[in-house]
Design a protein around this motif. Structure first.
Motif, mmCIF file in Angstrom:
data_model
loop_
_atom_site.group_PDB
_atom_site.id
_atom_site.type_symbol
_atom_site.label_atom_id
_atom_site.label_comp_id
_atom_site.label_asym_id
_atom_site.label_seq_id
_atom_site.Cartn_x
_atom_site.Cartn_y
_atom_site.Cartn_z
ATOM 1 N N UNK A 589 0.794 -0.951 -0.331
ATOM 2 C CA UNK A 589 0.080 0.239 -0.277
ATOM 3 C C UNK A 589 0.906 1.377 0.138
ATOM 4 N N UNK A 590 0.608 2.349 -0.472
ATOM 5 C CA UNK A 590 0.702 3.384 -0.369
ATOM 6 C C UNK A 590 1.339 4.210 0.863
ATOM 7 N N UNK A 591 1.808 3.711 2.295
ATOM 8 C CA UNK A 591 2.424 3.929 2.808
ATOM 9 C C UNK A 591 2.989 3.573 3.090
ATOM 10 N N UNK A 592 3.774 2.196 2.696
ATOM 11 C CA UNK A 592 5.481 1.741 2.665
ATOM 12 C C UNK A 592 6.032 1.514 1.213
ATOM 13 N N UNK A 593 5.445 3.001 0.840
ATOM 14 C CA UNK A 593 6.185 3.695 -0.393
ATOM 15 C C UNK A 593 7.880 3.929 -0.165
ATOM 16 N N UNK A 594 8.967 3.440 -0.777
ATOM 17 C CA UNK A 594 10.240 3.424 -0.449
ATOM 18 C C UNK A 594 10.639 5.022 -0.545
ATOM 19 N N UNK A 595 10.999 5.483 0.379
ATOM 20 C CA UNK A 595 11.483 6.898 -0.003
ATOM 21 C C UNK A 595 12.525 6.446 -0.777
ATOM 22 N N UNK A 596 13.543 6.261 -0.459
ATOM 23 C CA UNK A 596 15.699 5.742 -0.961
ATOM 24 C C UNK A 596 15.716 4.538 -1.705
ATOM 25 N N UNK A 597 16.188 3.886 -3.193
ATOM 26 C CA UNK A 597 16.721 3.243 -3.130
ATOM 27 C C UNK A 597 17.879 2.943 -3.540
#
Ligand code: WTA
Length: 650
Positions: A589-597
């Motif tokens: 879900x959107x709450x787990x969107x990675x900020x940095x990869x």
């Protein structure tokens, strides 16, 4: 007092307060000295079909067994509705404020009674029985509260799944508790954007069916009128169904320890756990904390901005306030729509007295500038609260000085899904405040700090926060997996409930929560297991290995930093980075969107193959001067590459 940012109780806070400092000290001492007597008395704050004769029967060692008021019988919806009807049938129970500021509704206790009874009858008609699990995947609308209360009326166990979760995540939760009845809406609406709840539900039902759980019935509330798929025979409209049944439904007599609800939450390992709360102890605890922590007085307008998909919404939008006959405000929208003043405008519009929100929202609004606040009145405010993550002193002072004009106490409430209700908190008329501290334990709560070896730390100290004895609102088990319950919470430190949080105690005995000490991160007040994000990443065909850590983020508290090792031959590029972000969003879900990869040819591992997260955290924080000893690594050279390609350069 020994720290900066001390704000003493002001005379106005004390004047009509339910609890002053002397009362706090006396009650606290009584509560921990003789919990049976203390809770035996306060258990009577709810109504019982059959009174209890036993109060506390709990053990934190061995198999771990937690029972409160065990021979009593009651019903949650009956306590939240029926008992108020005589005195306050025409009082507003729920103020609903829609996403669109022109959209609002007020529901009285009499109306609430009718809505809840009708939906309970619909559920019964479709064969839902005591003990059955009902999944609720809904936006922030009154029907969500009706659905929860209707479950409790007939003794069904609800599992509310946050509307921001993906079909995969919803399916996992439907399947875990074998829930065959789902209540949802056509679409949700947040910040002007529709959220396809019914479509997500349809997808989730398919995934759950493949896993072995067949959903038989879906009740759909029409919220936006948006187009959705429809499976004849399985899907029914809420408005059609409730029109055909009676507005009266006898509340089921529930035993105190009968299950009330399951709420899935992230831990440091594996998939989310179904935290199970039971009937009476939970209700006693949330109603008592709601009253004393917020110094709730009859007639107050109370607003908690959480989503009912999280425990804060369960305990402090629905159950605590309604058990107390309060007027509770339910907000469908977001803090910055249509403008950055929305929260403060809603406060003025509905004359809100008590306002409870999350630090992440405050930080974002603080960044938008004071004028959005100062152009509103906020004169009605009497108590402010925060929850969900540590609040930095700057945000605290801003909340106090700008939102509260320096005249309104802030209760920084520390607690967890597992604790059911608030455990460490100031009380408005009793507790001198320190910006950033959750201050002192609530009645009956015995915190303890321990070091890594389990040694108990006294006085001024920092360590892992444990609770040494039970309180009525505590979770009873992990649904369907008691062993996991014991392992997760009672095995790190034998005989104690381990919270997973780090904490400092100062010279005044005040507690300062410093954040998680396990592999859970807190993103905008939402709990996220790093293991869940890792498992989403490695489920992508091009990923061979992933490690996820948190790093400090100005607005979100923590951001999600992912180290990803690709399969041999795969090329790391922007395209793939985007693909991985989308993949995680789809999986969780959107709450787990990675900020940095960060693409990493290798991860730092010990010779036995264990990933050294300490090092990964430091690099993500751009604090690699303090990497510590890397000589035990199987291949110390990987660290140089990680540092050189770090994504958070200051
Ligand atoms: C964190 C939310 C500091 C903490 C009610 C805890 C806090 C986790 C506070 C539980 C606070 C919650 N100060 N940290 N006032 N309140 N936390 O289960 O790390 O979603 O363990 O429950 O949030 O998150 P949960």
């Amino acid at each position: 007092m020994s720290e900066d940012h001390v704000h003493r109780v002001q005379p106005a806070w004390k004047k009509n307060a339910l609890i002053d400092n002397d009362t706090y000290l006396k009650w606290y001492t009584d509560s921990v000295k003789n919990p049976d007597k203390f809770w035996g008395k306060h258990g009577k704050r709810i109504d019982w079909f059959k009174p209890y004769s036993k109060v506390k029967n709990t053990a934190f060692d061995g198999k771990v067994s937690i029972k409160w008021f065990e021979d009593g019988e009651t019903n949650v919806s009956w306590n939240c509705i029926d008992r108020h009807l005589k005195k306050r049938g025409d009082q507003t129970a729920i103020i609903w404020e829609g996403d669109n500021p022109y959209d609002d509704r007020k529901i009285t206790y009499n109306e609430l009674y009718a809505h809840v009874c009708r939906l309970a009858n619909v559920m019964k008609k479709h064969g839902v029985k005591k003990g059955d699990r009902v999944t609720i995947y809904m936006p922030m609308i009154p029907e969500t509260a009706y659905a929860m209360l209707a479950c409790t009326r007939i003794g069904a166990i609800h599992s509310v799944v946050f509307g921001g979760f993906s079909p995969d995540a919803l399916a996992g939760r439907i399947d875990d508790c074998k829930s065959t009845f789902v209540i949802t809406a056509d679409e949700g609406l947040r910040g002007g954007k529709p959220i396809p709840l019914k479509d997500n539900t349809d997808k989730a039902i398919e995934i759950a069916a493949n896993a072995g759980t067949k959903v038989e019935k879906v009740v759909v509330v029409r919220r936006t009128g948006g187009k959705t798929g429809w499976v004849a025979g399985r899907d029914v409209w809420y408005h059609d169904e409730v029109a055909t049944v009676k507005a009266e439904c006898k509340p089921e007599k529930m035993k105190a320890e009968d299950p009330l609800f399951i709420l899935y939450t992230s831990g440091s390992t594996g998939k989310p756990k179904g935290v199970l709360h039971t009937t009476a102890g939970y209700l006693v605890y949330v109603s008592m904390t709601h009253q004393y922590v917020f110094d709730y007085h009859d007639g107050d307008i109370y607003w908690c901005t959480a989503d009912v998909g999280w425990v804060t919404g369960h305990s402090y939008i629905v159950y605590g306030p309604l058990a107390n006959g309060a007027t509770t405000l339910m907000f469908e929208g977001v803090p910055n729509y249509p403008s950055q003043s929305r929260f403060w405008e809603v406060i003025d519009k509905h004359k809100v007295n008590i306002f409870y929100t999350a630090p992440t929202a405050l930080r974002a609004l603080m960044g938008a500038g004071d004028s959005h606040v100062t152009k509103t009145s906020r004169k009605s405010l009497r108590v402010l609260g925060t929850v969900g993550e540590p609040i930095n002193p700057e945000a605290w002072e801003w909340y106090f000085n700008v939102v509260g004009n320096g005249k309104v106490p802030i209760v920084d409430t520390w607690w967890q899904t597992e604790t059911g209700g608030i455990l460490i908190t100031p009380l408005p008329g009793a507790t001198d405040l320190k910006a950033g501290s959750a201050t002192r334990p609530f009645f009956g709560v015995k915190p303890q700090l321990v070091d890594g070896d389990g040694k108990v730390l006294e006085g001024v100290a920092s360590g892992s926060l444990c609770i040494t004895d039970s309180w009525p609102g505590q979770m009873r088990t992990v649904y369907g997996d008691h062993e996991r319950f014991v392992q997760t919470y009672f095995s790190t430190y034998k005989g104690k409930y381990f919270t997973g949080d780090g904490c400092r105690r100062d010279a005044d005995g005040y507690y300062w929560i410093t954040g998680r000490v396990d592999d859970v991160i807190n993103v905008s007040g939402h709990r996220m297991g790093t293991a869940e994000v890792e498992s989403a990443l490695v489920s992508h065909e091009k990923v061979s290995e992933a490690a996820v850590v948190g790093y400090p983020h100005d607005i979100k508290g923590q951001g999600i930093y992912c180290y990803v090792t690709l399969m041999a031959g795969e090329k790391p590029d922007e395209e793939l980075r985007k693909e991985l972000v989308a993949h995680v969003r789809k999986d969780i879900g959107a709450i787990a969107t990675p900020d940095k990869i960060q693409f990493a040819p290798g991860l730092p591992k010990t010779r036995s193959g264990k990933i050294m997260r300490r090092i990964l955290r430091k690099i993500a924080e751009d604090d690699f001067a303090a990497l510590g000893d890397t000589s035990t690594l199987a291949d110390p050279a990987v660290v140089d590459d990680l540092v050189a390609n770090r994504q958070n350069k200051r």
